[in-house]
Design an enzyme around this catalytic site. Structure first.
Site, PDB file in Angstrom:
ATOM      1  N   HIS A 362       0.830  -1.206   0.000  1.00 52.38           N
ATOM      2  CA  HIS A 362       0.000   0.000   0.000  1.00 52.38           C
ATOM      3  C   HIS A 362       0.861   1.251   0.000  1.00 52.38           C
ATOM      4  O   HIS A 362       0.518   2.248  -0.622  1.00 52.38           O
ATOM      5  CB  HIS A 362      -0.920   0.000   1.215  1.00 52.38           C
ATOM      6  CG  HIS A 362      -1.685  -1.267   1.339  1.00 52.38           C
ATOM      7  ND1 HIS A 362      -2.104  -1.792   2.516  1.00 52.38           N
ATOM      8  CD2 HIS A 362      -2.068  -2.143   0.385  1.00 52.38           C
ATOM      9  CE1 HIS A 362      -2.714  -2.928   2.299  1.00 52.38           C
ATOM     10  NE2 HIS A 362      -2.697  -3.170   1.011  1.00 52.38           N
ATOM     11  N   ARG A 469      -8.775   4.208  -8.686  1.00 57.28           N
ATOM     12  CA  ARG A 469      -8.773   3.031  -7.802  1.00 57.28           C
ATOM     13  C   ARG A 469      -9.388   3.424  -6.462  1.00 57.28           C
ATOM     14  O   ARG A 469      -8.706   4.033  -5.627  1.00 57.28           O
ATOM     15  CB  ARG A 469      -7.346   2.544  -7.579  1.00 57.28           C
ATOM     16  CG  ARG A 469      -6.660   1.960  -8.798  1.00 57.28           C
ATOM     17  CD  ARG A 469      -5.249   1.533  -8.427  1.00 57.28           C
ATOM     18  NE  ARG A 469      -4.687   0.586  -9.348  1.00 57.28           N
ATOM     19  CZ  ARG A 469      -3.742   0.886 -10.253  1.00 57.28           C
ATOM     20  NH1 ARG A 469      -3.289   2.113 -10.346  1.00 57.28           N
ATOM     21  NH2 ARG A 469      -3.260  -0.056 -11.045  1.00 57.28           N
ATOM     22  N   ARG A 638       2.463 -11.509 -10.189  1.00 59.41           N
ATOM     23  CA  ARG A 638       2.961 -10.154 -10.488  1.00 59.41           C
ATOM     24  C   ARG A 638       3.821  -9.597  -9.361  1.00 59.41           C
ATOM     25  O   ARG A 638       4.541  -8.623  -9.538  1.00 59.41           O
ATOM     26  CB  ARG A 638       1.793  -9.214 -10.805  1.00 59.41           C
ATOM     27  CG  ARG A 638       0.842  -9.008  -9.653  1.00 59.41           C
ATOM     28  CD  ARG A 638      -0.445  -8.329 -10.074  1.00 59.41           C
ATOM     29  NE  ARG A 638      -0.441  -6.914  -9.763  1.00 59.41           N
ATOM     30  CZ  ARG A 638      -1.507  -6.123  -9.857  1.00 59.41           C
ATOM     31  NH1 ARG A 638      -2.654  -6.615 -10.308  1.00 59.41           N
ATOM     32  NH2 ARG A 638      -1.440  -4.858  -9.570  1.00 59.41           N
ATOM     33  N   CYS A 675      -5.534  -0.223 -19.074  1.00 60.27           N
ATOM     34  CA  CYS A 675      -5.156   0.629 -17.932  1.00 60.27           C
ATOM     35  C   CYS A 675      -4.107   0.006 -17.017  1.00 60.27           C
ATOM     36  O   CYS A 675      -3.868   0.511 -15.927  1.00 60.27           O
ATOM     37  CB  CYS A 675      -6.378   1.046 -17.135  1.00 60.27           C
ATOM     38  SG  CYS A 675      -7.205  -0.316 -16.311  1.00 60.27           S
TER      39      CYS A 675
HETATM   40  C1  PEP Z   1      -4.496  -4.204 -13.483  1.00 64.22           C
HETATM   41  O1  PEP Z   1      -4.621  -5.308 -12.953  1.00 64.22           O
HETATM   42  O2  PEP Z   1      -3.889  -4.025 -14.558  1.00 64.22           O
HETATM   43  C2  PEP Z   1      -5.060  -3.014 -12.855  1.00 64.22           C
HETATM   44  C3  PEP Z   1      -5.067  -1.837 -13.463  1.00 64.22           C
HETATM   45  O3  PEP Z   1      -5.550  -3.158 -11.601  1.00 64.22           O
HETATM   46  P1  PEP Z   1      -4.636  -3.227 -10.288  1.00 64.22           P
HETATM   47  O4  PEP Z   1      -3.231  -2.973 -10.709  1.00 64.22           O
HETATM   48  O5  PEP Z   1      -5.180  -2.199  -9.368  1.00 64.22           O
HETATM   49  O6  PEP Z   1      -4.878  -4.628  -9.852  1.00 64.22           O
HETATM   50 MG    MG Z   2      -6.128  -5.581 -11.414  1.00 59.41          MG
END
Ligand code: PEP
Ligand code: MG
Length: 745
Positions: A362, A469, A638, A675
């Site tokens: 965060h 977000r 990720r 995005c």
């Molecule tokens: C994504 O998963 O690409 C995204 C924009 O959402 P977050 O990074 O907030 O999971």
């Molecule tokens: Mg996401």
């Protein structure tokens, strides 16, 4: 412990202090100390080894070994018995050193004649500084009391080293915290910054490790522990929730621990001051923390660490507010930091260096929103840095230059100047469209999550907010925000956007985003678990509250809502039905409804790309969440650096997959954007544009670089480069694209 030994130990510490009191240079002090220890313990040999650099120990003083070997004998971490003590931070006590595991014969010291060996680590708060060794000819194991006494002495040595006692002519060791240091970490927010260190938790300085009056010190300790207990009880009474209470219960348990208290009392009886006793136990706990494999044990040791810090602050009177003044260009250094604390500092920070933390934490999300360069996993940062130190943060390479020398400063400033020039170039195209040489126009939007992001809408030239977000508002608090608070915030976001479109994404929690006030789910695979829309549909209370807040915030203005992590058609229809219900409810309650409501979904799982055509016809719009989509496409976490880096966005398989989504949307005339983070990387953005994406949403700072490259590019040519690469059977189009771009220059 035998009283005689306590008296001996106190006497030795008293002599050590006298040895330190004179104006002797550092080397002479060390020589005196080894002599004193050898005589006092009744051993032929006493030696002090200190770290020359992170990997090498050097014999810095000895009584009993060949004096010629001082500053000559060196060993690597883990090498020989001394190296083993330093590496494991554990005592080695053996009656038969030459036959002990790891023994290394060093002829220059003449040590083969000594049978018994006792080595204890010299460490301060988990930082290994060296090794203190005593040896004797007589083959005997040292008693527990002797080991303990030597540990107490080692503790005092560590404190003295910290205070710079061994620096000077014939330097036994370089002045600590004065040399240039380069730390490597992981980039969590890009950017470069120069400034001066501001320690989030300034280190406590113990200036009096040795004390004469053990009774007085015991009293001081008892009083301080009592104050600590009262403090913990007070915090417990105010605990916001069960979890916080659980943590504090653990604190209370430690604060009342008889074992902890007894060890510190023994340390004091042996001549340490109350604060040195606390630090000694804290150092031991930290060393154990580094070795504990059990996460529960590590957490408890970390609780004890925190508690020891509090106790030290009480004893030394050094609060977190030391009266030091924050530099004008602060670069924050901390072990870790929470999002709310980071928000308190706000944009005043030029950079952030964390020892722990993670790219998806965060704090990282907040740092990104504030566009402050952030390096995580910068090992030893809190040990090396001192308040006010000059520092340069290279948030591209993930490098921190602490107290940099002139060559580094010059090179770094050149780099910053080049970046500043680029920023100026971007400012000149801020109000121009991202129109390519072949006439295609790509619409560039920005990602946001905090009110603090909104000024960037003007500065960056973004056409709107392509992803807001909403979870950040939930993450930075200690309790669930109220509907009225959320509605006021969303209204301010819309006001600040001044008519530019804003896409609000409903709460995306679960996986790496755990609300501090919600019971975490013990799921084996949180990224594949109960998260985002799944939580929203199963427990619709929060989602309904959020939808109401959004409708009220719009107050007659258009409203755009997007649901995260939709994996199948039905989830979208159910979520859409919630919006309709919320609208009906709000109308019944007499609230003004938005002039127009658009409802879309994020495409973050491969399954949604293969949803029925009807879904594509029905959904208001789609936005590819590339961060999640990529992790599921390649089955690569990720957050896991090791596997994340293996798979490139420009891999032909992934690019073809994105192209397939573009085609499906084109067939049904469904608005589509991208995005994820990749949208903000110029080369990736160029390829996305070439395969047909016409709307990208990214960090505000990326808009300039992306626009600049798009305006210089011809998408027909890029398409051809991609097609040729595929035709050739390339695994990845990146090399071909990079060659093409180089030729364009
Ligand atoms: C994504 O998963 O690409 C995204 C924009 O959402 P977050 O990074 O907030 O999971
Ligand atoms: Mg996401």
């Amino acid at each position: 412990m035998a009283e005689r030994l306590e008296t001996e130990s106190r006497k030795l510490l008293g002599r050590l202090r006298d040895a330190m009191a004179g104006d002797d240079p550092g080397q002479a002090r060390l020589d005196k100390i080894t002599h004193l220890i050898a005589t006092s313990i009744g051993c032929e040999v006493c030696s002090i080894y200190l770290f020359r650099d992170e990997e090498t120990l050097e014999l810095c003083a000895t009584e009993g070994l060949n004096p010629e070997s001082v500053h000559q004998t060196r060993m690597r971490l883990g090498e020989g018995l001394v190296g083993r003590v330093a590496q494991r931070r554990q005592v080695v006590n053996t009656a038969d050193a030459p036959n002990a595991r790891g023994f290394r014969f060093m002829p220059e010291t003449g040590e083969e004649v000594f049978s018994s060996f006792l080595g204890v680590p010299v460490q301060r708060l988990g930082e290994a500084l060296g090794v203190l060794v005593v040896q004797s000819k007589e083959a005997r194991e040292f008693s527990a009391d002797e080991v303990y006494a030597l540990e107490v002495v080692a503790m005092v040595l560590a404190e003295m080293a910290e205070l710079g006692a061994f620096v000077g002519e014939g330097a036994a060791m370089g002045a600590r915290h004065s040399q240039p240091v380069m730390l490597r970490g992981t980039v969590a927010q890009e950017g470069v910054a120069e400034g001066h260190i501001w320690l989030h938790e300034p280190r406590v300085v113990v200036t009096n490790p040795i004390a004469d009056d053990p009774h007085r010190e015991l009293e001081r300790l008892t009083e301080a522990v009592e104050e600590l207990r009262v403090g913990v009880d007070k915090m417990l009474a105010l605990a916001a929730d069960k979890e916080q209470a659980q943590v504090l219960e653990a604190y209370r348990m430690f604060a009342n621990s008889k074992g902890w208290m007894r060890r510190m009392q023994e340390d004091i009886s042996n001549g340490l001051s109350a604060e040195a006793a606390v630090e000694k136990e804290q150092s031991l706990a930290r060393a154990r923390m580094g070795q504990a494999t059990d996460s529960y044990l590590r957490e408890r040791l970390s609780d004890l660490d925190d508690l020891s810090n509090r106790l030290l602050r009480i004893l030394t009177g050094q609060g977190s507010d030391t009266g030091a003044e924050m530099p004008a260009d602060p670069i924050l250094v901390a072990r870790n930091i929470g999002p709310a604390e980071l928000l308190d500092y706000g944009r005043s920070l030029k950079g952030i260096i964390l020892e722990a933390g993670s790219v998806g934490s965060h704090a990282a999300i907040v740092a990104r929103a504030l566009a402050i360069p952030l390096i995580v996993h910068a090992d030893r940062a809190t040990l090396e840095a001192l308040n006010g130190d000059h520092v340069m943060v290279d948030g591209e390479q993930g490098i921190v230059h602490l107290r940099p020398d002139d060559t580094v400063v010059t090179a770094f400033r050149d780099k910053m100047a080049m970046q500043a020039a680029a920023v100026e170039r971007y400012a000149s195209i801020r109000d121009k469209p991202a129109e390519t040489l072949c006439g295609s126009v790509v619409s560039l939007h920005m990602n946001a999550g905090l009110m603090a992001d909104l000024p960037s809408l003007q500065g960056s030239g973004a056409e709107g907010v392509g992803l807001f977000r909403t979870e950040l508002q939930f993450l930075v608090r200690n309790q669930m925000p109220k509907r009225s608070e959320l509605s006021a915030l969303y209204a301010r976001v819309l006001d600040a956007a001044g008519g530019k479109p804003v896409i609000f994404r409903t709460l995306d929690i679960g996986s790496d985003k755990v609300l501090p006030y919600m019971k975490p789910n013990d799921e084996p695979n949180p990224a594949l678990g109960w998260r985002a829309i799944r939580v929203g549909l199963d427990k619709p209370g929060v989602m309904r509250m959020q939808l109401q807040a959004l409708i009220r915030a719009a107050n007659g203005r258009p409203l755009t809502v997007m649901f995260p992590f939709v994996a199948q058609y039905e989830e979208y229809t159910q979520a859409r039905a919630e919006v309709d219900k919320a609208m009906e409810r709000e109308a019944r309650l007499g609230h003004v409804l938005p002039e127009k409501v658009e409802v879309g979904a994020m495409l973050e799982t491969p399954s949604l790309a293969f949803a029925p055509r009807k879904f594509f016809e029905e959904v208001g719009f789609l936005s590819i969440g590339g961060n999640d989509l990529k992790q599921f496409f390649f089955a690569a976490d990720r957050e896991n650096e090791r596997v994340r880096r293996r798979y490139d966005t420009l891999n032909v398989s992934f690019l073809s997959f994105i192209e397939r989504i573009v085609e499906r949307c084109a067939q049904t005339d469904t608005a589509l954007s991208f995005c994820g983070e990749d949208a903000g990387r110029p080369v990736e953005a160029l390829c996305f544009a070439a395969i047909g994406l016409r709307r990208l949403s990214m960090r505000p700072a990326s808009i300039g670089p992306v626009k600049s490259l798009l305006r210089r590019s011809n998408l027909d040519e890029v398409r051809k480069v991609i097609a040729d690469a595929r035709h050739r059977g390339d695994m990845n189009v990146r090399p071909a694209i990079m060659d093409y771009l180089r030729d364009q220059k």
